[in-house]
Design a protein around this motif. Structure first.
Motif, PDB file in Angstrom:
ATOM      1  N   GLN A   1       6.789  -1.571  -4.557  1.00 34.69           N
ATOM      2  CA  GLN A   1       5.621  -1.028  -5.233  1.00 34.69           C
ATOM      3  C   GLN A   1       5.627  -1.547  -6.658  1.00 34.69           C
TER       4      GLN A   1
ATOM      5  N   VAL B   1      -1.116   5.954  -4.371  1.00 37.28           N
ATOM      6  CA  VAL B   1      -0.016   6.771  -3.869  1.00 37.28           C
ATOM      7  C   VAL B   1       1.355   6.201  -4.265  1.00 37.28           C
TER       8      VAL B   1
ATOM      9  N   ASN C   1       4.497   5.196  -3.023  1.00 43.70           N
ATOM     10  CA  ASN C   1       5.160   4.857  -1.761  1.00 43.70           C
ATOM     11  C   ASN C   1       5.914   3.545  -1.996  1.00 43.70           C
TER      12      ASN C   1
HETATM   13 CA   LIG Z   1       1.776   2.672  -3.998  1.00 42.45          CA
END
Ligand SMILES: [Ca+2]
Length: 378
Positions: free
Chosen positions: A99, A176, A178
Motif C-alpha cells: 500500500q 481503505v 489494506n
Molecule cells: Ca489501501
C-alpha cells in the motif's frame, strides 16, 4: 439559462499505476516451474519415467511429499493424470502486496491522528462529483450509499464514474487501509456518491442544489464539492447556506484559475460563498500550486499537487488540482469531528482555522495548511 460548471482538475495526469496480475516463472526452454505433490511418498523413479531429468528436480520438501520441478506443459498435464500424483500447480509468482501512502496523507497528519484512535469512524461524507466506482478494491468497504441527479441511462448510476474525478476525490477522503493501493485521510469514514456531474465532468447549479438537498435529507456530516463555476447564483448560495445552517460542514475547491504571480481574486463558486470553506492547493514544500485560485475567500490549504488516489476499475493515478485539496480538508474535518463530536459545524470550522499552519499570504493560503493533530489535542 443553464449555467455549466466543470470539475476543478484535469491539468495533468502524471502517472497511471496498474497493479498487474501474478504470472508464472516463464523460462526460455519452454519449461516452467511447477509444485508437484505426490499422493504418498515422493517417487523419483516415477518422475524419471515422465522424462524429468535430475537437474530439473529443483527442490524436495521435507514435511510434505512435494517437489519443485521444471516441466513442459505436456509433462505437467501427463503428471496430473497419474494416480500417484495429488496436485500439479504452476509455481506462481507472489508479489508483495504494498500500500502506497500518498504524500498528502502524511502532510495532514493522518497517521498521527490514527495513532490517537481517530480515523473518521461514523462520519458521513458526501462526495458531490462525477460518482464513485463503488466496486473499486480500495473503496468498496467505505462506500455506503449514493444518489444521482441525472435520469439518463449513462449518468443515472451514482456508482458509475465515467470521468474518474469523483473516484479520485473519494480515495483521498477514505481509501481503505489494506495491503494495496493507497490510503485516505480518514480511512474509516463513510463515503456517499452524490453524482451531480456527468461522465464528462459537467453539471448545473440545479444539479448541485439537488445534491445538497439529498445530503441534508440523508444526514450527511460533511459535503465535499471539488467543482465550481465562475458565475454566482443566489439560489445555489441559499442551498449552501441551508446545509450550513442545518449543521453540515461544507467544503469546496477554491478553483484552478490562479495566476502564476498569486494576485487577483479568482476563487470560483460555490467556494466563494461565506458558508463554504474554500480550499487552496499546495505542493510537498507547502508552496501554492501555481494554478490554485487566490482571493479573500481562500480559507484553508491542503495538498493538491501530484496527488495519488483511486480511479475506476481498480486503477490509481496522480492528479493536480484544488479538487484534490478539498477532500484532504473534508477528511481532516472527519477526523476532528470524530474526536470532538460535540462541536457544531461552526465551531469545527473555527478550530480548523485556528490550528492551521500559517503559510503566508492569506489570499493564497487562507489560514494555512490543515493540521488536525493540534486541533484534536486542544
Ligand atoms: Ca489501501
Amino acid at each position: 439559462m443553464k449555467k455549466l460548471l466543470s470539475v476543478f482538475f484535469a491539468i495533468t495526469l502524471l502517472l497511471g499505476m496498474v497493479f498487474s496480475p501474478t504470472m508464472g516463472f516463464a523460462s526460455n526452454d519452454g519449461k516452467n516451474e511447477y509444485l508437484v505433490q505426490f499422493d504418498g511418498k515422493i517417487e523419483k523413479g516415477l518422475l524419471k519415467a515422465f522424462g524429468v531429468k535430475d537437474q530439473e528436480i529443483l527442490h524436495t520438501f521435507d514435511l510434505l511429499p512435494v517437489v519443485t520441478l521444471k516441466l513442459t506443459e505436456k509433462q505437467a498435464n501427463a503428471l496430473v493424470n497419474n494416480p500417484k500424483i495429488k496436485y500439479v500447480e504452476e509455481n506462481a509468482q507472489v508479489q508483495a502486496l504494498v500500500q502506497t501512502i500518498p504524500w498528502g496523507i502524511n502532510k495532514v497528519q493522518s497517521q498521527e491522528v490514527f495513532n490517537l484512535g481517530y480515523s473518521g469512524n461514523g462520519m458521513k461524507v458526501a462526495i458531490l462529483d462525477t460518482g464513485i466506482d463503488r466496486y473499486h478494491e480500495d473503496l468498496f468497504t467505505n462506500v455506503k450509499g449514493g444518489f444521482s441527479v441525472f435520469t439518463d441511462s449513462a449518468n443515472r448510476d451514482p456508482y458509475y464514474d465515467g470521468s474518474g474525478h469523483g473516484t479520485h476525490v473519494a480515495g483521498t477522503v477514505a481509501a481503505v487501509d489494506n495491503d494495496l493501493g493507497v490510503l485516505g485521510v480518514a480511512r474509516h469514514a463513510d463515503l456517499y456518491a452524490v453524482k451531480v456531474l456527468n461522465n464528462s465532468g459537467s453539471g448545473s447549479y440545479e444539479g448541485i442544489a439537488k445534491g445538497i438537498e439529498w445530503s441534508i435529507q440523508n444526514g450527511m456530516d460533511i459535503i465535499n464539492m471539488s467543482l465550481g463555476g465562475s458565475s454566482s447564483s443566489a439560489i445555489l448560495e441559499q442551498w449552501c447556506n441551508l446545509a450550513y445552517n442545518e449543521g453540515v460542514l461544507v467544503v469546496a475547491a477554491a478553483g484552478n484559475s490562479g495566476r502564476r504571480n498569486g494576485r487577483g481574486d479568482t476563487v470560483g463558486y460555490p467556494a466563494k460563498y461565506a458558508s463554504v470553506i474554500a480550499v487552496a492547493a499546495t505542493d510537498q514544500s507547502d508552496n501554492r500550486g501555481s494554478f490554485s485560485s487566490t482571493g479573500p475567500a481562500v480559507e484553508l490549504s491542503a495538498p493538491g499537487v501530484g496527488i495519488l488516489s483511486t480511479t475506476p476499475n481498480n486503477n490509481y493515478a496522480s492528479y493536480n488540482g484544488t479538487s484534490m485539496a478539498s477532500p484532504h480538508v473534508a477528511g481532516v474535518a472527519a477526523l476532528i469531528w470524530e474526536a470532538k463530536p460535540n462541536l457544531t459545524n461552526v465551531q469545527l470550522r473555527q478550530l480548523l482555522q485556528q490550528t492551521a499552519k500559517n503559510l503566508g499570504d492569506s489570499n493564497q493560503y487562507g489560514y494555512g495548511l490543515v493540521q488536525p493533530l493540534a486541533a484534536i489535542q486542544q
